[in-house]
Design an enzyme around this catalytic site. Structure first.
Site, PDB file in Angstrom:
ATOM      1  N   LYS A   1      45.951 -11.629 -36.951  1.00 36.58           N
ATOM      2  CA  LYS A   1      46.081 -10.388 -37.729  1.00 36.58           C
ATOM      3  C   LYS A   1      46.771 -10.678 -39.071  1.00 36.58           C
ATOM      4  CE  LYS A   1      49.703  -7.551 -36.848  1.00 36.58           C
ATOM      5  NZ  LYS A   1      50.570  -7.149 -37.969  1.00 36.58           N
ATOM      6  N   ASN A   2      47.883 -11.406 -39.006  1.00 33.35           N
ATOM      7  CA  ASN A   2      48.685 -11.569 -40.220  1.00 33.35           C
ATOM      8  C   ASN A   2      48.098 -12.572 -41.212  1.00 33.35           C
ATOM      9  OD1 ASN A   2      50.317  -9.596 -39.275  1.00 33.35           O
ATOM     10  ND2 ASN A   2      52.000 -10.934 -38.647  1.00 33.35           N
TER      11      ASN A   2
ATOM     12  N   ARG B   1      47.151  -1.704 -33.030  1.00 30.69           N
ATOM     13  CA  ARG B   1      47.298  -2.174 -34.413  1.00 30.69           C
ATOM     14  C   ARG B   1      47.218  -3.689 -34.475  1.00 30.69           C
ATOM     15  NH1 ARG B   1      51.720   0.642 -37.993  1.00 30.69           N
ATOM     16  NH2 ARG B   1      50.695  -0.874 -39.326  1.00 30.69           N
TER      17      ARG B   1
ATOM     18  N   ARG C   1      62.288  -2.127 -45.048  1.00 31.28           N
ATOM     19  CA  ARG C   1      61.354  -3.174 -45.499  1.00 31.28           C
ATOM     20  C   ARG C   1      61.127  -3.066 -46.989  1.00 31.28           C
ATOM     21  NH1 ARG C   1      56.668  -4.139 -41.167  1.00 31.28           N
ATOM     22  NH2 ARG C   1      56.481  -6.103 -42.307  1.00 31.28           N
TER      23      ARG C   1
ATOM     24  N   CYS D   1      59.395   2.263 -41.777  1.00 34.22           N
ATOM     25  CA  CYS D   1      58.971   1.377 -40.709  1.00 34.22           C
ATOM     26  C   CYS D   1      60.072   1.321 -39.657  1.00 34.22           C
ATOM     27  CB  CYS D   1      58.733  -0.015 -41.286  1.00 34.22           C
ATOM     28  SG  CYS D   1      58.219  -1.180 -40.060  1.00 34.22           S
TER      29      CYS D   1
ATOM     30  N   ASP E   1      58.540 -11.876 -34.516  1.00 32.19           N
ATOM     31  CA  ASP E   1      57.441 -11.152 -33.855  1.00 32.19           C
ATOM     32  C   ASP E   1      57.328 -11.480 -32.368  1.00 32.19           C
ATOM     33  OD1 ASP E   1      56.887  -9.962 -36.249  1.00 32.19           O
ATOM     34  OD2 ASP E   1      55.211 -11.272 -36.766  1.00 32.19           O
TER      35      ASP E   1
END
Ligand code: EPU
Length: 414
Positions: free
Chosen positions: A22-23, A392, A120, A115, A300
């Site tokens: 994803k990132n 997500r 952030r 967030c 993460d």
């Protein structure tokens, strides 16, 4: 809104394949804005975050086609304004700013909203853009940029900030040097894609990246790297509730911090090519972890590790150095019988013998994954609501866990 029900206690076994990252996908898709020519990106996971990114690209004028994991973007003619309405759903929308600045030399992108994982800011992104802008000077009739930018912040380097400045600099006339750059594999993946497009980027993966601007970029084809956080999450699933789980299509180097942590707890980890297997250990021990920029232990994976350590023997401590407030999962894990307390940015975890299923609320992507993992271990049924957080960032998490033998179902709730 969907819920996920996990009937705990089943032992997981077998193998799953990790999806594309994803990132990596998010900045790489944004980078397609840097050329008029078609770009083909393979391995883009089917997630709400990647879909938001494609919607933003379409809003900016790009043509987007998606056939399973392959996305083709042709940004023939684009405009450079992304209003709040378009970007508000995802913090990572900020990474269209760099390519828009690179290509259009101006851009207006609304600040994405708050967030739950903490403050952030994007001050470092802006500092980078400013340094690029202020370094512009006219020399012999040519506009030259020669910028030296330090991207280190209070919490270390910034990943998307590094991406953003790279993308803003690739088409600048001159040389940009980023000091204190993020070294994450996703930054390297972006640089590899941009170099395929004709950019001249050296040093990605180190803390000093040198970008020699080129006049234009062309289309390119690229496969994104495997998702190291998805891989890590399944490795923890194997440790918490497995009877031998193999995670395939992973780069072992990218998950070293996680496999080292599991091995230190006493789980047998076996690496063979791009597959990693983890074996259970009924007497696994406590651990001290500190989250750090790559190659340190990733923020993460912090929540998932808290879930695992909840039932390991002894007292563990987990310190969150990147997002010190990223502890939304703590209260929910306690509802399942875990014994955790927060001392500043450190979670102190007293291992308990068992967890008990309970209704719990997903709050952000990785916290949600932690609750699912705890549910696999817990006795009885765990009901995770607000599943959209999981969607997500994890491609078919429930289906992949089913493949491993978990009793997990997705239900519609009113
Ligand atoms: N920071 C600043 N100023 C900035 C930017 C960041 O102070 O201008 C601070 C942040 O507040 C944080 C630290 O620097 O304390 C690191 O944040 P970073 O900018 O690296 O985070 P990011 O690039 O916005 C990416 C991932 C996150 C991951 C972090 C850290 C993407 C799309 N997101 O975010 O992934 O946690 O790096 O590794 O790549 C996730 O996938 O669940 C996720 C949140």
């Amino acid at each position: 809104m969907d819920k996920i029900l996990i009937h705990g206690g089943r032992r997981l076994s077998g193998s799953i394949k990790v999806s594309g990252s994803k990132n990596s996908s998010l900045p790489i898709l944004a980078a397609t804005l840097l050329t008029r020519e078609p770009c083909v990106v393979h391995g883009v996971p089917d997630l709400s975050d990647t879909n938001y990114m494609l919607q933003i690209l379409a809003h900016l004028g790009a043509q987007v086609e998606r056939a399973s994991g392959t996305v083709t973007v042709t940004a023939g003619k684009i405009h450079c304004v992304a209003p709040y309405d378009v970007v508000r759903k995802m913090r990572a929308s900020v990474c269209v700013l760099g390519p828009l600045l690179g290509r259009c030399k101006e851009a207006s992108v609304a600040l994405p909203g708050g967030c739950v994982i903490g403050d952030r800011p994007i001050d470092l992104h802006l500092k980078g853009f400013e340094a690029l802008g202020s370094a512009v000077r006219v020399e012999g009739g040519d506009i030259k940029v020669c910028a030296q930018i330090d991207m280190q912040g209070k919490f270390g380097p910034t990943v998307l900030g590094t991406d953003n400045v790279i993308m803003a600099a690739v088409l600048a006339d001159g040389v940009t040097v980023i000091e204190g750059a993020a070294c994450e594999p996703e930054v390297v993946d972006l640089a590899n894609f941009l170099n395929k497009m004709g950019a001249k980027i050296a040093g990605a993966g180190t803390d000093r990246i040198v970008i020699e601007g080129v006049r234009e970029l062309h289309g390119a084809e690229h496969r994104v790297i495997p998702d190291r956080i998805e891989a890590g999450t399944f490795l923890v699933a194997g440790a918490i509730a497995g009877d031998g789980v193999t995670v395939k299509r992973v780069d072992p180097e990218h998950v070293c911090a996680v496999t080292d942590a599991l091995a230190k707890c006493g789980y047998a980890v076996d690496i063979a090519g791009d597959s990693i297997s983890v074996l259970p250990n009924g007497d696994a021990s406590a651990l001290e972890i500190v989250t750090e920029p790559y190659p340190g232990f990733p923020t993460d994976m912090q929540a998932q590790m808290c879930a695992l350590l909840s039932t390991n023997r002894g007292t563990s401590s987990v310190t969150e150095n990147i997002f010190p407030q990223r502890y939304m999962h703590v209260a929910e894990l306690k509802r399942m019988g875990a014994e955790l307390r927060l001392e500043g940015a450190t979670a102190v975890i007293e291992g308990v013998d068992s967890l008990l299923g309970a209704p719990v609320m997903a709050s952000d992507l990785r916290a949600s994954a932690a609750l699912v993992l705890a549910g696999l271990k817990a006795d009885g049924v765990t009901e995770v609501s607000r599943v959209y957080h999981i969607d997500r960032g994890y491609e078919h998490l429930d289906e992949k866990l089913q493949e491993l033998g978990a009793h997990i179902e997705r239900v519609k709730s009113e």
